[in-house]
Design an enzyme around this catalytic site. Structure first.
Site, PDB file in Angstrom:
ATOM      1  N   ASN A 217      44.863  34.611  45.646  1.00 21.35           N
ATOM      2  CA  ASN A 217      45.438  33.954  44.469  1.00 21.35           C
ATOM      3  C   ASN A 217      45.404  32.446  44.666  1.00 21.35           C
ATOM      4  O   ASN A 217      45.404  31.974  45.800  1.00 21.35           O
ATOM      5  CB  ASN A 217      46.912  34.350  44.315  1.00 21.35           C
ATOM      6  CG  ASN A 217      47.080  35.726  43.709  1.00 21.35           C
ATOM      7  OD1 ASN A 217      46.153  36.271  43.111  1.00 21.35           O
ATOM      8  ND2 ASN A 217      48.254  36.290  43.868  1.00 21.35           N
ATOM      9  N   ASP A 286      48.526  41.203  43.876  1.00 23.74           N
ATOM     10  CA  ASP A 286      49.097  42.474  43.425  1.00 23.74           C
ATOM     11  C   ASP A 286      48.328  43.660  43.989  1.00 23.74           C
ATOM     12  O   ASP A 286      48.876  44.741  44.162  1.00 23.74           O
ATOM     13  CB  ASP A 286      49.074  42.525  41.888  1.00 23.74           C
ATOM     14  CG  ASP A 286      50.071  41.532  41.308  1.00 23.74           C
ATOM     15  OD1 ASP A 286      51.179  41.442  41.869  1.00 23.74           O
ATOM     16  OD2 ASP A 286      49.730  40.825  40.337  1.00 23.74           O
ATOM     17  N   LYS A 296      29.992  42.985  57.477  1.00 19.83           N
ATOM     18  CA  LYS A 296      29.679  42.403  56.174  1.00 19.83           C
ATOM     19  C   LYS A 296      28.892  43.405  55.320  1.00 19.83           C
ATOM     20  O   LYS A 296      27.870  43.944  55.782  1.00 19.83           O
ATOM     21  CB  LYS A 296      28.851  41.124  56.381  1.00 19.83           C
ATOM     22  CG  LYS A 296      28.553  40.400  55.103  1.00 19.83           C
ATOM     23  CD  LYS A 296      27.777  39.124  55.348  1.00 19.83           C
ATOM     24  CE  LYS A 296      27.367  38.497  54.029  1.00 19.83           C
ATOM     25  NZ  LYS A 296      26.508  37.347  54.199  1.00 19.83           N
ATOM     26  N   PHE A 334      60.162  33.765  42.039  1.00 20.15           N
ATOM     27  CA  PHE A 334      59.433  32.868  41.142  1.00 20.15           C
ATOM     28  C   PHE A 334      58.717  33.691  40.077  1.00 20.15           C
ATOM     29  O   PHE A 334      58.376  34.856  40.306  1.00 20.15           O
ATOM     30  CB  PHE A 334      58.400  32.043  41.932  1.00 20.15           C
ATOM     31  CG  PHE A 334      59.008  30.818  42.571  1.00 20.15           C
ATOM     32  CD1 PHE A 334      59.862  30.939  43.657  1.00 20.15           C
ATOM     33  CD2 PHE A 334      58.748  29.554  42.055  1.00 20.15           C
ATOM     34  CE1 PHE A 334      60.437  29.818  44.228  1.00 20.15           C
ATOM     35  CE2 PHE A 334      59.320  28.428  42.619  1.00 20.15           C
ATOM     36  CZ  PHE A 334      60.169  28.557  43.709  1.00 20.15           C
ATOM     37  N   LYS A 348      61.755  39.620  34.992  1.00 20.37           N
ATOM     38  CA  LYS A 348      61.614  39.688  36.458  1.00 20.37           C
ATOM     39  C   LYS A 348      62.958  39.628  37.164  1.00 20.37           C
ATOM     40  O   LYS A 348      63.154  40.236  38.204  1.00 20.37           O
ATOM     41  CB  LYS A 348      60.707  38.562  36.943  1.00 20.37           C
ATOM     42  CG  LYS A 348      59.311  39.092  37.103  1.00 20.37           C
ATOM     43  CD  LYS A 348      58.236  38.117  37.255  1.00 20.37           C
ATOM     44  CE  LYS A 348      57.016  38.787  36.619  1.00 20.37           C
ATOM     45  NZ  LYS A 348      55.893  37.948  36.500  1.00 20.37           N
ATOM     46  N   LYS A 352      63.252  42.872  39.408  1.00 24.52           N
ATOM     47  CA  LYS A 352      63.140  42.648  40.864  1.00 24.52           C
ATOM     48  C   LYS A 352      64.500  42.509  41.534  1.00 24.52           C
ATOM     49  O   LYS A 352      64.596  42.264  42.715  1.00 24.52           O
ATOM     50  CB  LYS A 352      62.290  41.418  41.122  1.00 24.52           C
ATOM     51  CG  LYS A 352      60.916  41.502  40.469  1.00 24.52           C
ATOM     52  CD  LYS A 352      59.872  40.739  41.208  1.00 24.52           C
ATOM     53  CE  LYS A 352      58.545  40.846  40.474  1.00 24.52           C
ATOM     54  NZ  LYS A 352      57.411  40.744  41.360  1.00 24.52           N
TER      55      LYS A 352
END
Ligand code: C5P
Length: 406
Positions: A217, A286, A296, A334, A348, A352
């Protein structure tokens, strides 16, 4: 400003270590000592040998009635004087601070009693620079100041005006009253999180697809690290569970580096039980790949597995730990949203089980990697609209509210 009006009993037990460096303004340090003493603060002085060219140790010894440290090995009764000085300090103020000493502190060079003490101390560091305008504006000095500020060092900006060398510009030591007031302010706020443990998740998590590819992210970690610096300044014991970031933590913050969300959960769980305030500022992925390849994946042979990466949900660190919250703990989360910031933030808070959600807009260049942020603080029965401000200031406001909820 009348500093004696600031006398406070809480300051009486505080020790300011005043560092004095080799600069014409060094004579003003004597007035700084007096200003701090009038407010009830104990002052000890550590000076460089160059400072001794401008003001004598005898002056400081007479004013403080304490031994004055000037050389690394000149205290016969205390073989490791820099360590005892470092531990004694509630705050290390360096005023005036030359470009040279600032550069040494920025790069961890410890070649005299002052810089060795600066490297050893975990006390908050407050620097009042003073130098010629050319030196002040030199990119090396500007970079060093930025580097130190990123680590939580606070600055009292130099003033503009006539400089000792005859030049006019920025570089004059700030007024003594301003330095004394800022020092007292820094000492006062040092107290309110004393004895508290604060844990903070920060930065992104990185979920491996194979040894070279990953899902992650956007997150600079700046908000989490600003919170860590602010909590430390206010006297807390601070631990950051941090994904990979390029910002550095304030000296004295414990950093536990992690990579994936699972690592972050494990590390956060290890300190959550002890935390008074737990802040979840990390941008956690997530999802993660169901499996991470050990070699690889080649486009030619494994094209399909690269085109369609099967994902599995990561644990929600905030929700998992908030569900284990005990009385006397405060949980802050947050909500970085592109749309419906307030509505999503409120959802939230409930889903949460957080005590406080800091909601902000992100996307289109807003939010990520910037030094300022505009936020709403959402509590069970109150929403506070906080105007855009530097992340360092927002950090203090978040901590004020967390402390109120404690
Ligand atoms: O659900 P969302 O990612 O928007 O929630 C944001 C809040 O939840 C942040 O405080 C973030 O640190 C936390 N979070 C977490 N673990 C996750 C996802 C989010 O701790 N897996």
């Amino acid at each position: 400003m009348n500093v004696s009006a600031n006398i406070s009993t809480s300051l009486a037990a505080k020790t300011v270590l005043l560092g004095v460096t080799g600069c014409v303004a060094a004579y003003k340090s004597a007035e700084i000592v007096r200003g701090l003493q009038k407010a009830g603060v104990r002052v000890k002085v550590v000076m460089t040998e160059h400072a001794g060219e401008f003001i004598g140790a005898t002056t400081f010894r007479a004013l403080t009635r304490e031994p004055v440290a000037m050389r690394l090995f000149d205290e016969p009764g205390d073989a490791i004087h820099h360590i005892s000085l470092a531990k004694e300090a509630d705050l290390f103020l360096i005023a005036p601070c030359t470009a040279n000493v600032m550069a040494k502190i920025a790069w961890g060079i410890a070649d005299d009693i002052l810089t060795t003490t600066a490297l050893a101390t975990t006390a908050p560091l407050l620097i009042a620079p003073a130098m010629n305008v050319g030196m002040y504006e030199n990119p090396a000095t500007v970079e060093n100041m930025k580097m130190l500020a990123d680590r939580g060092v606070q600055f009292i900006e130099a003033d503009e005006g006539y400089l000792a060398c005859g030049d006019v510009g920025k570089g004059r030591l700030a007024e003594v009253d301003v330095i004394v007031a800022r020092t007292l302010e820094a000492l006062e706020v040092t107290c309110d999180l004393a004895g508290k443990r604060v844990m903070i998740t920060a930065g992104p998590t990185v979920e491996a697809i194979d040894p070279v590819r990953c899902i992650t992210n956007h997150s600079s970690g700046k908000m989490g690290y600003a919170l860590a610096g602010a909590a430390l300044r206010r006297g807390a014991q601070v631990t950051i569970l941090s994904g990979p970031v390029s910002v550095s933590a304030a000296q004295g913050v414990t950093v536990v580096p992690v990579t994936s969300a699972s690592d972050m959960l494990e590390a956060a769980r290890a300190c959550f039980g002890e935390a008074d305030i737990a802040i979840f500022a990390a941008a956690v992925c997530d999802m993660r790949p169901v499996a991470s390849a050990t070699s690889k994946l080649k486009k030619e042979t494994a094209g399909e597995s690269l085109r369609t990466i099967e994902l599995v949900e990561n644990p929600d660190i905030l929700a998992t730990l908030a569900a284990e919250k005990q009385k006397g703990q405060v949980v802050v989360g947050f909500a970085a949203e592109t749309d419906e910031v307030l509505a999503n933030g409120k959802k939230k808070l409930a889903s949460k089980k957080a005590d406080l959600i800091v909601a902000n807009h992100v996307g289109n260049g807003i939010g990520f990697g910037q030094d300022a942020n505009k936020a709403w603080l959402i509590k069970a029965n109150e929403v506070i609209d906080v105007p855009e401000m530097p992340k360092d200031d927002l950090a203090d406001i978040i901590l004020n509210h967390a402390l109120e909820l404690l």
